[in-house]
Scaffold this motif. Structure first.
Motif, PDB file in Angstrom:
ATOM      1  N   GLN A  63     -10.205  13.409  30.530  1.00 54.03           N
ATOM      2  CA  GLN A  63      -9.163  12.285  30.820  1.00 54.03           C
ATOM      3  C   GLN A  63      -8.698  11.648  29.431  1.00 54.03           C
ATOM      4  O   GLN A  63      -7.380  11.272  29.433  1.00 54.03           O
ATOM      5  CB  GLN A  63      -9.693  11.219  31.742  1.00 54.03           C
ATOM      6  N   MET A  64      -9.531  11.312  28.747  1.00 57.73           N
ATOM      7  CA  MET A  64      -9.128  10.791  27.340  1.00 57.73           C
ATOM      8  C   MET A  64      -8.432  11.646  26.330  1.00 57.73           C
ATOM      9  O   MET A  64      -7.456  11.180  25.769  1.00 57.73           O
ATOM     10  CB  MET A  64     -10.568  10.386  26.524  1.00 57.73           C
ATOM     11  N   LEU A  65      -8.511  12.989  26.560  1.00 53.69           N
ATOM     12  CA  LEU A  65      -7.710  13.965  25.985  1.00 53.69           C
ATOM     13  C   LEU A  65      -6.338  13.890  26.184  1.00 53.69           C
ATOM     14  O   LEU A  65      -5.371  14.041  25.557  1.00 53.69           O
ATOM     15  CB  LEU A  65      -8.494  15.278  25.997  1.00 53.69           C
ATOM     16  N   VAL A  66      -6.135  14.002  27.843  1.00 52.32           N
ATOM     17  CA  VAL A  66      -4.636  14.208  28.120  1.00 52.32           C
ATOM     18  C   VAL A  66      -3.920  13.098  28.475  1.00 52.32           C
ATOM     19  O   VAL A  66      -2.945  12.688  28.519  1.00 52.32           O
ATOM     20  CB  VAL A  66      -4.666  15.134  29.214  1.00 52.32           C
ATOM     21  N   ALA A  67      -4.427  11.685  28.839  1.00 47.95           N
ATOM     22  CA  ALA A  67      -4.068  10.600  29.394  1.00 47.95           C
ATOM     23  C   ALA A  67      -3.225  10.009  28.515  1.00 47.95           C
ATOM     24  O   ALA A  67      -2.016   9.637  28.890  1.00 47.95           O
ATOM     25  CB  ALA A  67      -5.190   9.683  29.843  1.00 47.95           C
ATOM     26  N   PRO A  68      -3.348   9.864  27.122  1.00 54.26           N
ATOM     27  CA  PRO A  68      -2.549   9.113  26.102  1.00 54.26           C
ATOM     28  C   PRO A  68      -0.969   9.929  26.114  1.00 54.26           C
ATOM     29  O   PRO A  68       0.166   8.896  26.096  1.00 54.26           O
ATOM     30  CB  PRO A  68      -3.063   9.062  24.901  1.00 54.26           C
ATOM     31  N   ALA A  69      -0.856  11.350  26.444  1.00 51.35           N
ATOM     32  CA  ALA A  69       0.155  11.775  26.252  1.00 51.35           C
ATOM     33  C   ALA A  69       1.194  11.998  27.428  1.00 51.35           C
ATOM     34  O   ALA A  69       2.285  12.260  27.446  1.00 51.35           O
ATOM     35  CB  ALA A  69       0.034  13.349  25.456  1.00 51.35           C
ATOM     36  N   ILE A  70       0.460  11.467  28.731  1.00 53.40           N
ATOM     37  CA  ILE A  70       1.090  11.675  29.835  1.00 53.40           C
ATOM     38  C   ILE A  70       2.333  10.911  29.948  1.00 53.40           C
ATOM     39  O   ILE A  70       3.453  11.742  30.542  1.00 53.40           O
ATOM     40  CB  ILE A  70       0.333  11.299  31.102  1.00 53.40           C
ATOM     41  N   PRO A  71       2.524   9.619  29.598  1.00 55.44           N
ATOM     42  CA  PRO A  71       3.839   9.195  29.830  1.00 55.44           C
ATOM     43  C   PRO A  71       5.082   9.834  29.066  1.00 55.44           C
ATOM     44  O   PRO A  71       6.105   9.819  29.531  1.00 55.44           O
ATOM     45  CB  PRO A  71       3.544   7.535  29.212  1.00 55.44           C
ATOM     46  N   TRP A  72       4.641  10.040  27.832  1.00 51.86           N
ATOM     47  CA  TRP A  72       5.764  10.874  27.016  1.00 51.86           C
ATOM     48  C   TRP A  72       6.163  12.228  27.633  1.00 51.86           C
ATOM     49  O   TRP A  72       7.327  12.723  27.901  1.00 51.86           O
ATOM     50  CB  TRP A  72       4.991  11.395  25.554  1.00 51.86           C
ATOM     51  N   LEU A  73       4.992  12.871  28.156  1.00 52.27           N
ATOM     52  CA  LEU A  73       5.150  14.382  28.995  1.00 52.27           C
ATOM     53  C   LEU A  73       6.164  14.072  30.192  1.00 52.27           C
ATOM     54  O   LEU A  73       6.916  14.888  30.530  1.00 52.27           O
ATOM     55  CB  LEU A  73       3.985  15.121  29.183  1.00 52.27           C
ATOM     56  N   VAL A  74       5.849  12.994  30.712  1.00 53.97           N
ATOM     57  CA  VAL A  74       6.794  12.745  31.968  1.00 53.97           C
ATOM     58  C   VAL A  74       8.110  12.291  31.592  1.00 53.97           C
ATOM     59  O   VAL A  74       9.224  12.867  32.224  1.00 53.97           O
ATOM     60  CB  VAL A  74       6.117  11.450  32.859  1.00 53.97           C
ATOM     61  N   ALA A  75       8.174  11.564  30.559  1.00 53.66           N
ATOM     62  CA  ALA A  75       9.710  11.298  29.970  1.00 53.66           C
ATOM     63  C   ALA A  75      10.169  12.731  29.701  1.00 53.66           C
ATOM     64  O   ALA A  75      11.829  12.649  29.937  1.00 53.66           O
ATOM     65  CB  ALA A  75       9.527  10.412  28.810  1.00 53.66           C
ATOM     66  N   VAL A  76       9.529  13.606  29.136  1.00 54.38           N
ATOM     67  CA  VAL A  76      10.311  14.937  28.514  1.00 54.38           C
ATOM     68  C   VAL A  76      10.522  15.749  29.950  1.00 54.38           C
ATOM     69  O   VAL A  76      11.576  16.422  30.322  1.00 54.38           O
ATOM     70  CB  VAL A  76       9.604  15.458  27.773  1.00 54.38           C
ATOM     71  N   PHE A  77       9.519  15.914  30.658  1.00 60.43           N
ATOM     72  CA  PHE A  77       9.562  17.013  31.860  1.00 60.43           C
ATOM     73  C   PHE A  77       9.765  16.532  33.170  1.00 60.43           C
ATOM     74  O   PHE A  77      10.272  17.145  34.085  1.00 60.43           O
ATOM     75  CB  PHE A  77       8.319  17.728  31.778  1.00 60.43           C
ATOM     76  N   GLY A  78       9.697  15.179  33.426  1.00 60.52           N
ATOM     77  CA  GLY A  78      10.000  14.695  34.845  1.00 60.52           C
ATOM     78  C   GLY A  78       8.834  14.668  35.484  1.00 60.52           C
ATOM     79  O   GLY A  78       7.592  15.172  35.212  1.00 60.52           O
ATOM     80  N   LEU A  79       8.791  13.650  36.403  1.00 57.28           N
ATOM     81  CA  LEU A  79       7.320  13.558  37.346  1.00 57.28           C
ATOM     82  C   LEU A  79       7.133  14.593  38.229  1.00 57.28           C
ATOM     83  O   LEU A  79       5.913  14.863  38.199  1.00 57.28           O
ATOM     84  CB  LEU A  79       7.589  12.088  38.077  1.00 57.28           C
TER      85      LEU A  79
END
Length: 520
Positions: A63-79
């Motif tokens: 969770q610590m590995l992926v969680a910080p990048a998720i908001p940026w990834l959602v902004a790029v690829f969509g929910l």
């Protein structure tokens, strides 16, 4: 109708919000169920203590590995791309884990399970603000905040219910039902969007990797530190040093790249710096109240989750459902700093009351303590989040949310690990101090042994004396554990006081939708 919608169907934004909030509850409940139910899982899966400890780490660290990048990834690829597929894969993995007995396979499945779980929470606030009218923002934030304390406390009851009534498999299988519902809500609620190729072209992959891997190494060190004796373990030292080096590399990367993913400039204001420090205090106190109380009932009173869960459900989790709307009403009229102060003060009072406990305290003796904790979680945490949002820059939201994950995951792990070590060390200290007053030949000791030996007289003189010694040692350990838990509550009291001092140093938030008189 929005362009790009399949079959002309228009998305329903409120369902997208429902999806991410459901994801938050799924993540919170599973983390709590797994932590409380680990002894039952070890027995069912045939794991020794070391294997169980590493399974726990492998299940949570991703969770610590992926969680910080998720908001940026959602902004790029969509929910839709970031939630529907992962939710369905997560459901499949949750189905398979209870059917698996091969340990290496269990590790792989749990690592994948944890990584997918890490995608469910971080983008929630961003989706709330993008999908709901402004007048509903604080209500969405309140539900987001509610899940933390609610799942922490209701999870104990649910663990006992599953293990005793339905079977330990339902610690995983509840998500086989819930995750597809989250995927369906996302499909109905989130619009189809094109990949933001301009933002993707500026991706700071180096910063994301350094940040995620570095903090994951620190997380693993914290999770294994108490068991491996911290700096006396080469594994823990290596993880801490390696994590620190990678995080330093991340800070250097963010200072030199043209488009930093998580710019440190979002931390430069006084209010944000004080907020992060206060958040660590609040997380530590909230974690201590959520862990020390049930741990005392488990270790000292020898109660199982189904016996302690009713207290936490009725006196913490359910009262929070009532207190959260009241907190919203208060925050419309009172500065968030004052409300946050009241929450920390409630935590401090709860900890102070708990320092008066004895080994005879049963769940009923903790009702007042639990109710105060419910107030602290509801009023304090909501005020903390709203104050942070009021002081953040919307243009740098993905950067700010990345640092929030440090507090959400690493702060909680730091609190539980340090508390575990603190209780263990204090128990050893108190056992030694009590033992100094139990000298062989002492009249009171001899009288106690004689009384205990008479209870086992039917086993023979030699066996009766041995059993009496064992009973006396258990009594000493019981008192030592009681004193150690009292010390933990004292520590929580002083950390809450430090948090109140930090709040007193905070400045007024700038006017906006999250300041009092403008909320709602």
């Amino acid at each position: 109708m929005q362009p790009g919608e399949a079959g002309g169907r228009a998305p329903i934004p409120s369902l997208a919000v429902a999806a991410v909030l459901l994801g938050c509850f799924i993540a919170g409940f599973h983390t709590r169920l797994f932590g409380i139910g680990l002894p039952d899982l070890r027995g069912a899966m045939g794991l020794d203590p070391d294997e169980g400890a590493w399974l726990s780490t492998v299940a949570m660290a991703p969770q610590m590995l992926v969680a910080p990048a998720i908001p940026w990834l959602v902004a790029v690829f969509g929910l839709r791309r970031m939630l529907i597929g992962p939710a369905l894969v997560y459901a499949a993995v949750s189905l398979l884990i209870p059917l698996t007995r091969d340990y290496p396979t269990l590790l792989v499945l749990h690592a994948l399970h944890g990584a997918l779980l890490g995608a469910f929470v971080p983008a929630a606030l961003m989706i709330i603000f993008r999908s709901l009218p402004m007048r509903f923002w604080t209500a969405g934030v309140a539900i987001y905040v509610l899940r933390a304390g609610f799942t922490l406390n209701a999870g104990v009851f649910l663990t006992g219910f599953y293990t005793q009534q339905l079977g330990w498999e339902w610690l995983y299988w509840q998500d086989v039902v819930l995750a597809p519902i989250m995927a369906l809500l996302t499909w109905l609620g989130a619009p189809r969007v094109k990949v933001d190729r301009a933002l993707l072209a500026k991706a700071d992959w180096g910063g994301m990797i350094l940040f995620g891997v570095g903090l994951t190494m620190v997380y693993v060190a914290l999770d294994q530190g108490n068991r491996l004796d911290w700096l006396n373990s080469g594994v823990v030292v290596s993880l801490l040093v390696g994590g620190a080096v990678l995080f330093a590399g991340f800070l250097l990367n963010e200072a030199v790249v043209a488009d930093p993913w998580a710019s440190t400039r979002v931390l430069m204001s006084r209010n944000i710096a004080l907020l992060l420090a206060t958040s660590f205090c609040f997380t530590f106190v909230g974690t201590s109240n959520g862990l020390v109380l049930p741990n005392f009932l488990t270790v000292v009173r020898q109660l199982r989750p189904e016996q302690t869960g009713e207290l936490l459900l009725l006196s913490v989790a359910l009262p929070m459902v009532v207190l959260m709307p009241l907190a919203l009403i208060v925050l419309k009229r009172v500065d968030a700093r004052a409300v946050l102060m009241s929450g920390l003060a409630s935590f401090a009072l709860a900890a102070w009351l708990a320092t008066g406990m004895t080994h005879d305290w049963a769940p009923g003796n903790f009702v007042a303590v639990a109710l105060l904790q419910a107030f602290g979680q509801s009023f304090g945490f909501l005020a903390l989040v709203l104050y942070g949002l009021a002081n953040s820059d919307p243009a740098k939201a993905t950067s700010f949310v990345a640092y929030i994950q440090i507090i959400r995951l690493l702060g909680t792990e730091n609190g539980s690990s340090l508390l575990g070590t603190f209780v263990r060390v204090r128990e050893q200290v108190h056992s030694n101090l009590i033992g100094l007053h139990l000298e062989a030949g002492d009249g009171a000791v001899a009288q106690a042994l004689a009384g205990l030996s008479s209870m086992y007289a039917s086993h023979g003189a030699a066996a009766a004396h041995g059993r009496a010694l064992g009973t006396l040692a258990a009594m000493v350990q019981r008192e030592a554990y009681t004193l150690a838990h009292i010390d933990a509550f004292r520590l929580a009291f002083w950390v809450a006081i430090v948090g109140m001092v930090l709040v007193a140093c905070m400045g007024r938030a700038k006017p906006g939708p999250f300041t009092h008189r403008q909320i709602g």
